[in-house]
Design a protein around this motif. Structure first.
Motif, PDB file in Angstrom:
ATOM      1  N   ALA A 155       1.151 -10.103 -19.784  1.00 41.87           N
ATOM      2  CA  ALA A 155       1.342  -8.662 -19.942  1.00 41.87           C
ATOM      3  C   ALA A 155       0.181  -7.843 -19.409  1.00 41.87           C
ATOM      4  CB  ALA A 155       1.587  -8.327 -21.412  1.00 41.87           C
ATOM      5  N   GLY A 156      -1.019  -8.398 -19.349  1.00 40.73           N
ATOM      6  CA  GLY A 156      -2.166  -7.647 -18.866  1.00 40.73           C
ATOM      7  C   GLY A 156      -2.414  -7.773 -17.381  1.00 40.73           C
ATOM      8  N   THR A 157      -1.496  -8.400 -16.673  1.00 37.06           N
ATOM      9  CA  THR A 157      -1.673  -8.608 -15.233  1.00 37.06           C
ATOM     10  C   THR A 157      -1.501  -7.293 -14.481  1.00 37.06           C
ATOM     11  OG1 THR A 157      -0.745 -10.838 -15.414  1.00 37.06           O
ATOM     12  CG2 THR A 157      -0.831  -9.870 -13.216  1.00 37.06           C
ATOM     13  N   PRO A 158      -2.486  -6.876 -13.663  1.00 36.72           N
ATOM     14  CA  PRO A 158      -2.276  -5.679 -12.839  1.00 36.72           C
ATOM     15  C   PRO A 158      -1.208  -5.956 -11.790  1.00 36.72           C
ATOM     16  CG  PRO A 158      -4.329  -6.763 -12.243  1.00 36.72           C
ATOM     17  CD  PRO A 158      -3.817  -7.462 -13.467  1.00 36.72           C
ATOM     18  N   ILE A 159      -0.336  -4.995 -11.570  1.00 37.45           N
ATOM     19  CA  ILE A 159       0.799  -5.176 -10.655  1.00 37.45           C
ATOM     20  C   ILE A 159       0.683  -4.202  -9.497  1.00 37.45           C
ATOM     21  CG2 ILE A 159       3.308  -5.048 -10.437  1.00 37.45           C
ATOM     22  CD1 ILE A 159       3.485  -5.858 -13.391  1.00 37.45           C
ATOM     23  N   ASP A 160       0.691  -4.758  -8.304  1.00 40.06           N
ATOM     24  CA  ASP A 160       0.613  -3.986  -7.063  1.00 40.06           C
ATOM     25  C   ASP A 160       1.975  -4.105  -6.392  1.00 40.06           C
ATOM     26  OD1 ASP A 160       0.062  -2.888  -4.596  1.00 40.06           O
ATOM     27  OD2 ASP A 160      -1.754  -4.056  -4.229  1.00 40.06           O
ATOM     28  N   ILE A 161       2.793  -3.056  -6.496  1.00 40.83           N
ATOM     29  CA  ILE A 161       4.172  -3.212  -6.014  1.00 40.83           C
ATOM     30  C   ILE A 161       4.317  -3.034  -4.502  1.00 40.83           C
ATOM     31  CG2 ILE A 161       5.123  -2.430  -8.220  1.00 40.83           C
ATOM     32  CD1 ILE A 161       6.201  -0.057  -6.162  1.00 40.83           C
ATOM     33  N   HIS A 162       3.209  -2.657  -3.821  1.00 41.14           N
ATOM     34  CA  HIS A 162       3.332  -2.460  -2.370  1.00 41.14           C
ATOM     35  C   HIS A 162       1.964  -2.622  -1.723  1.00 41.14           C
ATOM     36  CE1 HIS A 162       4.948  -0.893   1.396  1.00 41.14           C
ATOM     37  NE2 HIS A 162       3.865  -0.138   1.483  1.00 41.14           N
ATOM     38  N   CYS A 163       1.788  -3.722  -1.008  1.00 40.57           N
ATOM     39  CA  CYS A 163       0.522  -3.949  -0.317  1.00 40.57           C
ATOM     40  C   CYS A 163       0.805  -4.580   1.047  1.00 40.57           C
ATOM     41  CB  CYS A 163      -0.410  -4.836  -1.132  1.00 40.57           C
ATOM     42  SG  CYS A 163       0.225  -6.489  -1.474  1.00 40.57           S
ATOM     43  N   HIS A 164      -0.165  -4.477   1.932  1.00 42.97           N
ATOM     44  CA  HIS A 164      -0.003  -5.017   3.281  1.00 42.97           C
ATOM     45  C   HIS A 164      -0.905  -6.210   3.570  1.00 42.97           C
ATOM     46  CE1 HIS A 164       2.885  -2.138   4.893  1.00 42.97           C
ATOM     47  NE2 HIS A 164       2.264  -1.222   4.158  1.00 42.97           N
ATOM     48  N   ARG A 165      -1.685  -6.601   2.571  1.00 44.82           N
ATOM     49  CA  ARG A 165      -2.431  -7.856   2.703  1.00 44.82           C
ATOM     50  C   ARG A 165      -2.656  -8.440   1.318  1.00 44.82           C
ATOM     51  NH1 ARG A 165      -8.083  -7.433   1.899  1.00 44.82           N
ATOM     52  NH2 ARG A 165      -8.874  -5.297   1.709  1.00 44.82           N
ATOM     53  N   TYR A 166      -2.592  -9.756   1.255  1.00 43.98           N
ATOM     54  CA  TYR A 166      -2.744 -10.458  -0.008  1.00 43.98           C
ATOM     55  C   TYR A 166      -4.211 -10.533  -0.394  1.00 43.98           C
ATOM     56  CZ  TYR A 166      -2.827 -14.384  -3.284  1.00 43.98           C
ATOM     57  OH  TYR A 166      -3.049 -15.190  -4.367  1.00 43.98           O
ATOM     58  N   ARG A 167      -4.489 -10.284  -1.674  1.00 40.58           N
ATOM     59  CA  ARG A 167      -5.846 -10.404  -2.208  1.00 40.58           C
ATOM     60  C   ARG A 167      -5.852 -11.485  -3.274  1.00 40.58           C
ATOM     61  NH1 ARG A 167      -5.254  -4.836  -1.309  1.00 40.58           N
ATOM     62  NH2 ARG A 167      -7.053  -3.765  -0.392  1.00 40.58           N
ATOM     63  N   ALA A 168      -6.572 -12.557  -3.039  1.00 40.87           N
ATOM     64  CA  ALA A 168      -6.670 -13.621  -4.044  1.00 40.87           C
ATOM     65  C   ALA A 168      -7.231 -13.042  -5.334  1.00 40.87           C
ATOM     66  CB  ALA A 168      -7.560 -14.742  -3.525  1.00 40.87           C
ATOM     67  N   GLY A 169      -6.582 -13.340  -6.446  1.00 43.23           N
ATOM     68  CA  GLY A 169      -7.033 -12.834  -7.731  1.00 43.23           C
ATOM     69  C   GLY A 169      -6.712 -11.378  -7.968  1.00 43.23           C
ATOM     70  N   GLY A 170      -5.859 -10.792  -7.123  1.00 46.12           N
ATOM     71  CA  GLY A 170      -5.540  -9.372  -7.226  1.00 46.12           C
ATOM     72  C   GLY A 170      -4.333  -9.058  -8.064  1.00 46.12           C
ATOM     73  N   GLY A 171      -4.044  -9.901  -9.040  1.00 47.20           N
ATOM     74  CA  GLY A 171      -2.894  -9.660  -9.895  1.00 47.20           C
ATOM     75  C   GLY A 171      -1.599 -10.011  -9.185  1.00 47.20           C
ATOM     76  N   LEU A 172      -0.498  -9.528  -9.747  1.00 46.20           N
ATOM     77  CA  LEU A 172       0.801  -9.772  -9.108  1.00 46.20           C
ATOM     78  C   LEU A 172       0.987  -8.779  -7.967  1.00 46.20           C
ATOM     79  CD1 LEU A 172       4.105 -10.643 -10.763  1.00 46.20           C
ATOM     80  CD2 LEU A 172       4.047  -8.861  -9.019  1.00 46.20           C
ATOM     81  N   GLN A 173       1.367  -9.287  -6.799  1.00 48.74           N
ATOM     82  CA  GLN A 173       1.466  -8.456  -5.610  1.00 48.74           C
ATOM     83  C   GLN A 173       2.825  -8.622  -4.925  1.00 48.74           C
ATOM     84  OE1 GLN A 173      -2.395  -9.191  -3.303  1.00 48.74           O
ATOM     85  NE2 GLN A 173      -2.618 -10.481  -5.107  1.00 48.74           N
ATOM     86  N   ILE A 174       3.340  -7.502  -4.418  1.00 47.58           N
ATOM     87  CA  ILE A 174       4.527  -7.540  -3.566  1.00 47.58           C
ATOM     88  C   ILE A 174       4.052  -7.192  -2.161  1.00 47.58           C
ATOM     89  CG2 ILE A 174       6.833  -6.662  -3.108  1.00 47.58           C
ATOM     90  CD1 ILE A 174       7.093  -5.918  -6.012  1.00 47.58           C
ATOM     91  N   LEU A 175       3.989  -8.186  -1.319  1.00 51.63           N
ATOM     92  CA  LEU A 175       3.506  -8.022   0.044  1.00 51.63           C
ATOM     93  C   LEU A 175       4.619  -7.427   0.898  1.00 51.63           C
ATOM     94  CD1 LEU A 175       1.074  -8.689   1.946  1.00 51.63           C
ATOM     95  CD2 LEU A 175       2.221 -10.864   2.408  1.00 51.63           C
ATOM     96  N   SER A 176       4.321  -6.325   1.568  1.00 49.75           N
ATOM     97  CA  SER A 176       5.328  -5.632   2.378  1.00 49.75           C
ATOM     98  C   SER A 176       5.350  -6.200   3.801  1.00 49.75           C
ATOM     99  CB  SER A 176       5.026  -4.134   2.424  1.00 49.75           C
ATOM    100  OG  SER A 176       5.985  -3.459   3.214  1.00 49.75           O
ATOM    101  N   LEU A 177       6.522  -6.668   4.218  1.00 46.32           N
ATOM    102  CA  LEU A 177       6.696  -7.195   5.572  1.00 46.32           C
ATOM    103  C   LEU A 177       7.801  -6.423   6.279  1.00 46.32           C
ATOM    104  CD1 LEU A 177       6.617 -11.052   4.899  1.00 46.32           C
ATOM    105  CD2 LEU A 177       4.748  -9.620   5.746  1.00 46.32           C
ATOM    106  N   ASP A 178       7.676  -6.345   7.611  1.00 45.73           N
ATOM    107  CA  ASP A 178       8.700  -5.716   8.436  1.00 45.73           C
ATOM    108  C   ASP A 178       9.338  -6.780   9.314  1.00 45.73           C
ATOM    109  OD1 ASP A 178       9.634  -4.109  11.041  1.00 45.73           O
ATOM    110  OD2 ASP A 178       9.455  -2.689   9.394  1.00 45.73           O
ATOM    111  N   THR A 179      10.621  -6.625   9.595  1.00 49.58           N
ATOM    112  CA  THR A 179      11.278  -7.583  10.480  1.00 49.58           C
ATOM    113  C   THR A 179      10.569  -7.670  11.828  1.00 49.58           C
ATOM    114  OG1 THR A 179      12.808  -5.815  11.144  1.00 49.58           O
ATOM    115  CG2 THR A 179      13.553  -7.323   9.420  1.00 49.58           C
ATOM    116  N   HIS A 180       9.942  -6.569  12.242  1.00 51.08           N
ATOM    117  CA  HIS A 180       9.193  -6.559  13.508  1.00 51.08           C
ATOM    118  C   HIS A 180       8.086  -7.604  13.483  1.00 51.08           C
ATOM    119  CE1 HIS A 180       5.959  -4.994  16.197  1.00 51.08           C
ATOM    120  NE2 HIS A 180       6.987  -4.772  16.997  1.00 51.08           N
ATOM    121  N   GLU A 181       7.400  -7.750  12.338  1.00 52.22           N
ATOM    122  CA  GLU A 181       6.338  -8.750  12.218  1.00 52.22           C
ATOM    123  C   GLU A 181       6.896 -10.156  12.367  1.00 52.22           C
ATOM    124  OE1 GLU A 181       3.395  -8.040   8.920  1.00 52.22           O
ATOM    125  OE2 GLU A 181       4.884  -6.518   8.379  1.00 52.22           O
TER     126      GLU A 181
END
Length: 238
Positions: free
Chosen positions: A11-37
């Motif tokens: 429950a105390g995990t920081p949540i990043d719902i939109h990021c463009h690079r992964y950060r180790a230890g940065g809580g729960l992350q939703i990495l944004s990707l584009d089909t172009h990539e």
């Protein structure tokens, strides 16, 4: 939707719902990707590089519409729609500050919204000066899935209008600036409609969480727990 047990989410995990690079230890992350990539990566497939403790979203960003074949891009979305780490579609949306005609943007955005409805996943939205068109689409589609406007920095009146129509708002690096308008908007947003993100900022999600808690005069742990509840409700509601 993915199971809540895909990986542990205290429950105390920081949540990043939109990021463009992964950060180790940065809580729960939703990495944004584009089909172009995915279609133009010269190295390893970006999806194969996603850590096991990370989710991702996938979409066709309006900035990249003219850089890729749209039928191939849509087939890529279709092919990955059941990937166990795909948590949302996007970022996708509308942008009046680019050359791509709005009619074409709406066409591609609508295709992604239809897929999100069919598969049952929320949508992370990029919207620049096209909120009227966005709300018109929402009225015509009446989606069952959540729409989250990322990187929101608009006025309280616009925030209220979007929330009235069922949208969620995600705030990011603008909270770190001395911008009274953004701070006023953040305070005005119902806390159950709130998310936080890093987007492409250098700042950590912990820094943005701390800024948001200060602006709203909340204990950081209480804010973190509420965003955790919002996350489970929107993204992992089985």
């Amino acid at each position: 939707m993915p199971s809540q047990n895909h990986f542990p989410l205290p429950a105390g995990t920081p949540i990043d719902i939109h990021c463009h690079r992964y950060r180790a230890g940065g809580g729960l992350q939703i990495l944004s990707l584009d089909t172009h990539e995915l279609l133009h990566s010269r190295n390893q497939n970006p999806i194969e590089c996603i850590p096991d403790d990370c989710y991702f979203s996938l979409g066709i960003h309006p900035w990249f519409i003219d850089r890729q074949d749209m039928e191939t891009a849509c087939k890529t979305l279709d092919a990955l729609q059941h990937h166990p780490q795909l948590l949302a579609f996007g970022e996708c949306g509308l942008d009046k500050c680019i050359a791509t005609p709005m009619v074409r943007q709406i066409q591609l955005f609508s295709r992604q919204l239809e897929l999100a409805e069919r598969i049952g996943k929320p949508v992370i939205i990029h919207c620049v000066r096209a909120h009227a068109e966005l709300l018109q689409l929402k009225k015509s589609i009446s989606p069952s899935q959540a729409w989250i406007l990322h990187g929101f920095s608009g006025k309280p009146a616009l925030a209220a209008q979007l929330i009235e129509h069922g949208c969620y708002l995600s705030f990011g690096k603008a909270l770190l600036q001395s911008d009274a308008r953004v701070q006023q908007t953040l305070v005005s947003v119902p806390i159950e409609r709130l998310f936080l993100e890093t987007d492409a900022a250098d700042a950590s999600i912990e820094t943005i969480h701390a800024a948001a808690a200060t602006i709203r005069s909340l204990d950081p742990a209480d804010l973190c727990r509420q965003i955790h509840r919002n996350f489970l409700s929107v993204f992992l509601d089985d």
